[in-house]
Design an enzyme around this catalytic site. Structure first.
Site, PDB file in Angstrom:
ATOM      1  N   GLU A 162      -9.473  -9.981  -8.088  1.00 48.43           N
ATOM      2  CA  GLU A 162      -8.485  -8.934  -7.830  1.00 48.43           C
ATOM      3  C   GLU A 162      -7.238  -9.097  -8.705  1.00 48.43           C
ATOM      4  O   GLU A 162      -6.650  -8.100  -9.129  1.00 48.43           O
ATOM      5  CB  GLU A 162      -8.119  -8.942  -6.335  1.00 48.43           C
ATOM      6  CG  GLU A 162      -9.306  -8.505  -5.472  1.00 48.43           C
ATOM      7  CD  GLU A 162      -9.043  -8.603  -3.973  1.00 48.43           C
ATOM      8  OE1 GLU A 162      -7.937  -9.030  -3.561  1.00 48.43           O
ATOM      9  OE2 GLU A 162      -9.954  -8.237  -3.200  1.00 48.43           O
TER      10      GLU A 162
ATOM     11  N   ASN B 168      -2.033   0.199   6.732  1.00 50.43           N
ATOM     12  CA  ASN B 168      -1.551  -1.094   7.249  1.00 50.43           C
ATOM     13  C   ASN B 168      -0.692  -1.873   6.255  1.00 50.43           C
ATOM     14  O   ASN B 168      -0.641  -3.096   6.282  1.00 50.43           O
ATOM     15  CB  ASN B 168      -2.724  -1.916   7.786  1.00 50.43           C
ATOM     16  CG  ASN B 168      -3.747  -2.246   6.719  1.00 50.43           C
ATOM     17  OD1 ASN B 168      -3.601  -1.822   5.576  1.00 50.43           O
ATOM     18  ND2 ASN B 168      -4.763  -2.987   7.078  1.00 50.43           N
TER      19      ASN B 168
ATOM     20  N   LYS C 158       0.835  -1.215   0.000  1.00 49.49           N
ATOM     21  CA  LYS C 158       0.000   0.000   0.000  1.00 49.49           C
ATOM     22  C   LYS C 158       0.869   1.265   0.000  1.00 49.49           C
ATOM     23  O   LYS C 158       2.079   1.210   0.283  1.00 49.49           O
ATOM     24  CB  LYS C 158      -0.931  -0.040   1.215  1.00 49.49           C
ATOM     25  CG  LYS C 158      -1.978  -1.155   1.135  1.00 49.49           C
ATOM     26  CD  LYS C 158      -2.972  -1.056   2.299  1.00 49.49           C
ATOM     27  CE  LYS C 158      -4.041  -2.134   2.186  1.00 49.49           C
ATOM     28  NZ  LYS C 158      -5.052  -2.005   3.280  1.00 49.49           N
TER      29      LYS C 158
ATOM     30  N   TYR D 118     -12.487  -1.565  -3.989  1.00 47.65           N
ATOM     31  CA  TYR D 118     -13.023  -1.736  -2.634  1.00 47.65           C
ATOM     32  C   TYR D 118     -14.544  -1.616  -2.590  1.00 47.65           C
ATOM     33  O   TYR D 118     -15.104  -1.308  -1.530  1.00 47.65           O
ATOM     34  CB  TYR D 118     -12.383  -0.706  -1.689  1.00 47.65           C
ATOM     35  CG  TYR D 118     -10.992  -1.094  -1.232  1.00 47.65           C
ATOM     36  CD1 TYR D 118     -10.778  -2.231  -0.446  1.00 47.65           C
ATOM     37  CD2 TYR D 118      -9.884  -0.319  -1.556  1.00 47.65           C
ATOM     38  CE1 TYR D 118      -9.508  -2.582  -0.014  1.00 47.65           C
ATOM     39  CE2 TYR D 118      -8.606  -0.668  -1.126  1.00 47.65           C
ATOM     40  CZ  TYR D 118      -8.437  -1.801  -0.339  1.00 47.65           C
ATOM     41  OH  TYR D 118      -7.180  -2.149   0.106  1.00 47.65           O
TER      42      TYR D 118
ATOM     43  N   HIS E 115      -2.242  -5.322   1.400  1.00 46.37           N
ATOM     44  CA  HIS E 115      -3.541  -5.958   1.171  1.00 46.37           C
ATOM     45  C   HIS E 115      -3.316  -7.416   0.805  1.00 46.37           C
ATOM     46  O   HIS E 115      -2.342  -7.746   0.123  1.00 46.37           O
ATOM     47  CB  HIS E 115      -4.255  -5.262   0.003  1.00 46.37           C
ATOM     48  CG  HIS E 115      -5.449  -6.016  -0.514  1.00 46.37           C
ATOM     49  ND1 HIS E 115      -6.704  -5.878   0.023  1.00 46.37           N
ATOM     50  CD2 HIS E 115      -5.565  -6.947  -1.505  1.00 46.37           C
ATOM     51  CE1 HIS E 115      -7.544  -6.687  -0.617  1.00 46.37           C
ATOM     52  NE2 HIS E 115      -6.879  -7.345  -1.555  1.00 46.37           N
TER      53      HIS E 115
END
Ligand code: IDP
Ligand code: MG
Length: 138
Positions: A126, A112, A9, A49, A115
């Site tokens: 995805e 965080n 990320k 998302y 993913h």
């Protein structure tokens, strides 16, 4: 399912954690099958998302994920989806097991670091989202 999707990320790319995270994943037994660097558009992040559209953190998540480049990767290993979820740890780094990617590199529950797809169906979707040319899924 032998493949899954990970995304390093924008927080981790921006903080210079890319190499360490890829080394961690390779050490954990994943083979890198595809990778690219992309700064997602708002429309791309909203679509990726979409499952979280009704969640209170959705708009902030889209803003975060479009805030800089990220690195989607198709990873291969036996039982790839479940194994990657183990290796990345819980969503909130405060709850992630020691030694997981999020325990090591995440800043917060939102920022965080990584993913990982949460099911075989989502892994297929995805991987196709970022690597439409890939035809060796399964
Ligand atoms: P996951 O990435 O561990 O599968 P999800 O529940 O699918 O977690 O949430 C997707 C992403 O949305 C998380 O990785 C995190 O970046 C963000 N997120 C999830 N829950 C929260 C929250 O309570 N506050 C802020 N951001 C959140
Ligand atoms: Mg998820």
């Amino acid at each position: 399912m032998r493949q899954t999707l990970a995304i390093i990320k924008p927080d981790a790319v921006g903080n210079g954690r890319t190499g360490r995270i890829i080394a961690h994943l390779e050490s954990a037994g994943f083979a890198l099958r595809a990778a690219r660097m992309v700064t997602m558009t708002r429309a791309q992040a909203q679509s990726f998302y979409d499952v979280h559209r009704e969640r209170p953190f959705y708009d902030a998540l889209v803003a975060f994920m479009t805030s800089g480049p990220c690195i989607p990767m198709a990873l291969e290993a036996p039982d790839a989806v479940r194994r990657l979820r183990q290796v990345i740890g819980a969503t909130d780094p405060a709850e992630a097991d020691p030694g997981t990617v999020r325990a090591l590199y995440a800043e917060s529950k939102e920022r965080n670091a990584i993913h990982g797809s949460d099911s075989d169906g989502n892994a297929r979707r995805e991987i196709g989202f970022f690597f439409p040319e890939c035809d060796r899924l399964g």
